[in-house]
Design an enzyme around this catalytic site. Structure first.
Site, mmCIF file in Angstrom:
data_model
loop_
_atom_site.group_PDB
_atom_site.id
_atom_site.type_symbol
_atom_site.label_atom_id
_atom_site.label_comp_id
_atom_site.label_asym_id
_atom_site.label_seq_id
_atom_site.Cartn_x
_atom_site.Cartn_y
_atom_site.Cartn_z
ATOM 1 N N HIS A 65 0.822 -1.220 0.000
ATOM 2 C CA HIS A 65 0.000 0.000 0.000
ATOM 3 C C HIS A 65 0.849 1.260 0.000
ATOM 4 O O HIS A 65 0.427 2.300 -0.496
ATOM 5 C CB HIS A 65 -0.969 -0.022 1.187
ATOM 6 C CG HIS A 65 -2.134 -0.933 0.947
ATOM 7 N ND1 HIS A 65 -3.402 -0.666 1.388
ATOM 8 C CD2 HIS A 65 -2.216 -2.108 0.289
ATOM 9 C CE1 HIS A 65 -4.215 -1.652 1.014
ATOM 10 N NE2 HIS A 65 -3.512 -2.541 0.348
ATOM 11 N N ASP A 271 2.752 -19.126 2.693
ATOM 12 C CA ASP A 271 3.188 -20.195 1.798
ATOM 13 C C ASP A 271 2.310 -20.185 0.549
ATOM 14 O O ASP A 271 1.522 -19.262 0.364
ATOM 15 C CB ASP A 271 3.128 -21.563 2.512
ATOM 16 C CG ASP A 271 1.714 -21.904 2.976
ATOM 17 O OD1 ASP A 271 0.740 -21.295 2.459
ATOM 18 O OD2 ASP A 271 1.561 -22.771 3.846
#
Ligand code: HEM
Ligand code: NAG
Ligand code: NAG
Ligand code: NAG
Length: 346
Positions: A65, A271
């Site tokens: 962001h 993951d």
């Protein structure tokens, strides 16, 4: 008139001295000026994330962001002030943004050690790397080039414009990433960050009534029950975990029994499970599911579902690229005294 001219000159000189191009970023930038800066950052990040893994998710999102809006300039950290009533933080796209307390703690420790030296923008990049490394058990790791400066501009409407919307289709997502020089493959790679963290129900409300072709109906029921119905509102807006494998076991057993064997004992690990969840149509955002709607993007979802090691490596590379997005040409930069406010210049 003379005063005006002097002021103008000062501004010009400042702007020139303080404008940093991405090419000048370098690994070990603070070697001479703030020894062990990365050790200090890492120890604070690890302590914070051990206490609350969600802060690690917050730090990874903070890098995205920050960098997608005016480049990596810590503009996302600026608080509302007398002179800036609508900073980026006010944008709906920044809902749930967190981890700023960790950044502030790092900045305070570094100011004590080497005052006026380390930029808040570099702190975000180091902290995001350290959070990703910790949450992936070392799988995602990379050297962080540094030497960014913090900007002085932060506008809510820039965040509205440049941050992708969770309801976007693939065309919009590709365009949004293309604008920042990211490929379809990199869009798919970076979206894998949604294996961690949480989301507010209003961020995926469309999914609560989406057709079975777009969302696993069992998963949809689970989300509806977590959100207390199909119409969450800002005043009744719980969060759910991004990763269905981290959901509470009883709820999964009720709504999505096929997923019980896939629940993770250790939660909030970064993951490639996002890609498996996506192929099973059990991801939160429309924008996540949308990656399956194009041949190329879908091919990459399959690729990263198959090979978690490959995702770790490619995600690390994509974060480095993200962390190099520059401020708009000619922007003024500084080393802030506090990460939540610009320095006072007069
Ligand atoms: C591809 C377009 C993307 C969209 C539409 C999107 C949208 C969102 C939304 C709506 C949330 C939940 C906010 C809330 O309701 O509290 C979220 C959370 C999150 N996003 Fe994304 N995102 C995108 C890409 C990324 C990228 C590129 C990263 C990082 C590399 C990222 C990292 C995260 C993380 C870690 C969270 C969880 C944050 C937390 O728990 O505090 N996202 N995203
Ligand atoms: C994608 O969404 C935009 C609106 O955000 C719309 O204009 C466009 O037609 C949509 N494209 C496709 C292929 O659905
Ligand atoms: C994308 O690449 C072009 C061409 O190299 C460059 O002019 C532009 O500034 C880049 N955009 C961003 C956001 O880095
Ligand atoms: C997965 O990717 C890694 C890194 O590119 C590669 O070394 C490995 O051979 C791949 N594994 C499989 C099963 O394809």
């Amino acid at each position: 008139m003379t005063t005006k001219l002097v002021c103008l000159l000062v501004v010009v000189v400042f702007a020139a001295a303080a404008t940093v191009g991405a090419g000048e970023l370098k690994v070990g930038y603070y070697e001479k000026t703030c020894k062990d800066v990365e050790k200090v950052v890492n120890s604070i990040v690890v302590d914070s994330v051990k206490g609350n893994r969600g802060k690690g998710a917050g730090l990874v999102r903070l890098l995205f962001h920050d960098c997608f809006v005016r480049g990596c300039d810590a503009s996302v950290l600026l608080e509302k002030s007398e002179v800036n009533r609508r900073p980026e933080k006010d944008s709906g796209a920044n809902i749930g943004i967190r981890g700023m307390d960790v950044i502030d703690a790092i900045k305070a420790a570094l100011e004590e050690r080497c005052p006026n030296t380390v930029s808040c923008a570099d702190i975000i990049a180091y902290a995001a790397r350290d959070a990703a490394r910790y949450l992936s058990r070392g799988g995602v790791d990379f050297a962080v080039p540094a030497g960014r400066l913090a900007g002085v501009v932060s506008r809510s409407r820039d965040a509205d414009t440049y941050l992708p919307d969770a309801a976007s289709n693939l065309t919009d997502l590709v365009r949004n990433f293309r604008r920042k020089n990211f490929t379809v493959e990199e869009l798919v790679i970076l979206s894998g960050a949604h294996s961690i963290g949480v989301t507010h129900c209003t961020s995926f409300s469309g999914r609560l009534t989406a057709p079975a072709s777009q969302i696993n109906p069992g998963y949809r029921s689970l989300l509806v029950s977590k959100c207390g119905g199909v119409s969450p509102t800002p005043s009744s807006n719980p969060t759910v975990v991004n990763n269905v494998r981290d959901e509470d076991a009883a709820a999964v057993a009720r709504s999505l029994p096929a997923f019980v064997p896939r629940l993770r004992k250790a939660k909030d690990y970064m993951d490639n499970s996002y890609y498996h969840n996506n192929l099973a149509k059990a991801v939160t955002f429309h924008a996540d599911w949308a990656l399956l709607t194009g041949k190329e993007a879908r091919g990459h979802v399959v690729e990263y579902a198959k090979n978690g090691t490959l995702w770790n490596l490619d995600f690390a590379d994509a974060l480095v690229k993200l962390s190099k997005l520059p401020m708009p040409a000619g922007s003024k930069g500084e080393i802030r005294a506090k990460c939540s406010a610009v320095n006072y210049h007069h």
